[in-house]
Design a protein around this motif. Structure first.
Motif, PDB file in Angstrom:
ATOM      1  N   GLY A  16       0.812  -1.215   0.000  1.00  0.00           N
ATOM      2  CA  GLY A  16       0.000   0.000   0.000  1.00  0.00           C
ATOM      3  C   GLY A  16       0.844   1.262   0.000  1.00  0.00           C
ATOM      4  N   HIS A  17       1.983   1.210   0.657  1.00  0.00           N
ATOM      5  CA  HIS A  17       2.896   2.357   0.692  1.00  0.00           C
ATOM      6  C   HIS A  17       3.396   2.673  -0.720  1.00  0.00           C
ATOM      7  CE1 HIS A  17       5.964   5.026   2.355  1.00  0.00           C
ATOM      8  NE2 HIS A  17       6.820   4.460   1.542  1.00  0.00           N
ATOM      9  N   TRP A  18       3.808   1.632  -1.448  1.00  0.00           N
ATOM     10  CA  TRP A  18       4.359   1.838  -2.794  1.00  0.00           C
ATOM     11  C   TRP A  18       3.272   2.236  -3.781  1.00  0.00           C
ATOM     12  CZ3 TRP A  18       9.266   2.584  -2.677  1.00  0.00           C
ATOM     13  CH2 TRP A  18      10.012   2.003  -1.662  1.00  0.00           C
ATOM     14  N   ILE A  19       2.093   1.652  -3.645  1.00  0.00           N
ATOM     15  CA  ILE A  19       0.974   2.036  -4.517  1.00  0.00           C
ATOM     16  C   ILE A  19       0.577   3.484  -4.232  1.00  0.00           C
ATOM     17  CG2 ILE A  19      -1.461   1.599  -5.028  1.00  0.00           C
ATOM     18  CD1 ILE A  19      -0.789  -1.421  -4.499  1.00  0.00           C
ATOM     19  N   GLY A  20       0.535   3.841  -2.945  1.00  0.00           N
ATOM     20  CA  GLY A  20       0.233   5.217  -2.571  1.00  0.00           C
ATOM     21  C   GLY A  20       1.257   6.196  -3.111  1.00  0.00           C
ATOM     22  N   ALA A  21       2.539   5.817  -3.067  1.00  0.00           N
ATOM     23  CA  ALA A  21       3.604   6.667  -3.593  1.00  0.00           C
ATOM     24  C   ALA A  21       3.427   6.886  -5.094  1.00  0.00           C
ATOM     25  CB  ALA A  21       4.964   6.038  -3.306  1.00  0.00           C
ATOM     26  N   LEU A  22       3.106   5.821  -5.806  1.00  0.00           N
ATOM     27  CA  LEU A  22       2.875   5.920  -7.248  1.00  0.00           C
ATOM     28  C   LEU A  22       1.691   6.828  -7.543  1.00  0.00           C
ATOM     29  CD1 LEU A  22       3.365   4.944 -10.193  1.00  0.00           C
ATOM     30  CD2 LEU A  22       1.798   3.067  -9.676  1.00  0.00           C
ATOM     31  N   ILE A  23       0.587   6.621  -6.841  1.00  0.00           N
ATOM     32  CA  ILE A  23      -0.625   7.410  -7.083  1.00  0.00           C
ATOM     33  C   ILE A  23      -0.406   8.872  -6.701  1.00  0.00           C
ATOM     34  CG2 ILE A  23      -3.025   7.744  -6.342  1.00  0.00           C
ATOM     35  CD1 ILE A  23      -3.193   4.639  -6.181  1.00  0.00           C
ATOM     36  N   PHE A  24       0.187   9.113  -5.521  1.00  0.00           N
ATOM     37  CA  PHE A  24       0.464  10.496  -5.116  1.00  0.00           C
ATOM     38  C   PHE A  24       1.339  11.184  -6.156  1.00  0.00           C
ATOM     39  CE2 PHE A  24       3.157  13.726  -3.206  1.00  0.00           C
ATOM     40  CZ  PHE A  24       2.235  14.530  -2.567  1.00  0.00           C
ATOM     41  N   GLY A  25       2.433  10.524  -6.540  1.00  0.00           N
ATOM     42  CA  GLY A  25       3.352  11.114  -7.509  1.00  0.00           C
ATOM     43  C   GLY A  25       2.696  11.379  -8.851  1.00  0.00           C
ATOM     44  N   ALA A  26       1.892  10.446  -9.309  1.00  0.00           N
ATOM     45  CA  ALA A  26       1.254  10.604 -10.614  1.00  0.00           C
ATOM     46  C   ALA A  26       0.191  11.703 -10.592  1.00  0.00           C
ATOM     47  CB  ALA A  26       0.626   9.275 -11.056  1.00  0.00           C
ATOM     48  N   ILE A  27      -0.598  11.775  -9.529  1.00  0.00           N
ATOM     49  CA  ILE A  27      -1.765  12.655  -9.516  1.00  0.00           C
ATOM     50  C   ILE A  27      -1.462  14.069  -9.015  1.00  0.00           C
ATOM     51  CG2 ILE A  27      -4.101  12.955  -8.605  1.00  0.00           C
ATOM     52  CD1 ILE A  27      -3.830  10.653 -10.633  1.00  0.00           C
ATOM     53  N   ALA A  28      -0.912  14.209  -7.813  1.00  0.00           N
ATOM     54  CA  ALA A  28      -0.792  15.545  -7.199  1.00  0.00           C
ATOM     55  C   ALA A  28       0.065  16.511  -8.035  1.00  0.00           C
ATOM     56  CB  ALA A  28      -0.287  15.426  -5.767  1.00  0.00           C
ATOM     57  N   PRO A  29       1.317  16.188  -8.350  1.00  0.00           N
ATOM     58  CA  PRO A  29       2.111  17.140  -9.142  1.00  0.00           C
ATOM     59  C   PRO A  29       1.546  17.346 -10.548  1.00  0.00           C
ATOM     60  CG  PRO A  29       3.551  15.509  -8.119  1.00  0.00           C
ATOM     61  CD  PRO A  29       2.142  15.055  -7.908  1.00  0.00           C
ATOM     62  N   SER A  30       0.952  16.297 -11.120  1.00  0.00           N
ATOM     63  CA  SER A  30       0.386  16.432 -12.467  1.00  0.00           C
ATOM     64  C   SER A  30      -0.773  17.416 -12.468  1.00  0.00           C
ATOM     65  CB  SER A  30      -0.083  15.071 -12.997  1.00  0.00           C
ATOM     66  OG  SER A  30       1.008  14.191 -13.129  1.00  0.00           O
ATOM     67  N   LEU A  31      -1.674  17.289 -11.497  1.00  0.00           N
ATOM     68  CA  LEU A  31      -2.814  18.209 -11.423  1.00  0.00           C
ATOM     69  C   LEU A  31      -2.356  19.652 -11.247  1.00  0.00           C
ATOM     70  CD1 LEU A  31      -5.464  16.245  -9.323  1.00  0.00           C
ATOM     71  CD2 LEU A  31      -5.538  16.810 -11.770  1.00  0.00           C
TER      72      LEU A  31
END
Length: 157
Positions: free
Chosen positions: A91-106
């Motif tokens: 969950g930590h690694w999936i969360g890192a991927l999702i956070f990285g992909a979504i927050a800075p991109s938005l």
């Protein structure tokens, strides 16, 4: 003479370490993981993002790669403060991927692009959206990995 450093609480020291480690991890993750993904995408002839861009930014006139790394460091601080509370595991690694992909991109699509006179989402072209998600997702994984290596020795103290 008291400097204030010795009187810092363990929690203040922990937060200070997280901020510094987060900045360093995010900065380095741009250079290794974000730009590594950009290099892979260019080698695959996917997208138009240039790896290690040297064009000067406006208004400060620094090469874009250093601006990207700086902002990666700022995002790394946010990342470190949030993810220090997330248990390790898948969950930590999936969360890192999702956070990285979504927050800075938005933020890049909805704030930075319009500030530079470009349309939101740079026009929402599929290749551009996918490229943004991939390079920023790689940054998220890289930041998590670097932070895990940096914070482990501190946890042993």
């Amino acid at each position: 003479m008291e400097t204030g450093l010795a009187s810092a609480t363990p929690q203040e020291n922990s937060i200070s370490r997280q901020v510094v480690a987060g900045f360093v991890a995010g900065f380095v993750a741009v250079l290794l993981f974000h730009q590594g993904m950009a290099t892979i995408l260019n080698a695959a002839h996917f997208g138009t993002i240039r790896e290690f861009p040297t064009a000067l930014t406006h208004p400060f006139g620094v090469p874009k790669i250093w601006s990207l790394a700086f902002w990666g460091g700022v995002w790394g601080i946010i990342f470190a403060l949030i993810f220090s509370r997330v248990p390790r595991g898948a969950g930590h690694w999936i969360g890192a991927l999702i956070f990285g992909a979504i927050a800075p991109s938005l933020v890049a699509w909805l704030v930075v692009a319009p500030l530079h006179g470009q349309p939101a989402g740079h026009g929402w072209h599929a290749v551009g959206v996918i490229t943004g998600l991939l390079v920023n997702g790689a940054w998220g994984i890289g930041t998590a990995w670097i932070l895990s290596r940096m914070m482990r020795p501190l946890a042993l103290r």
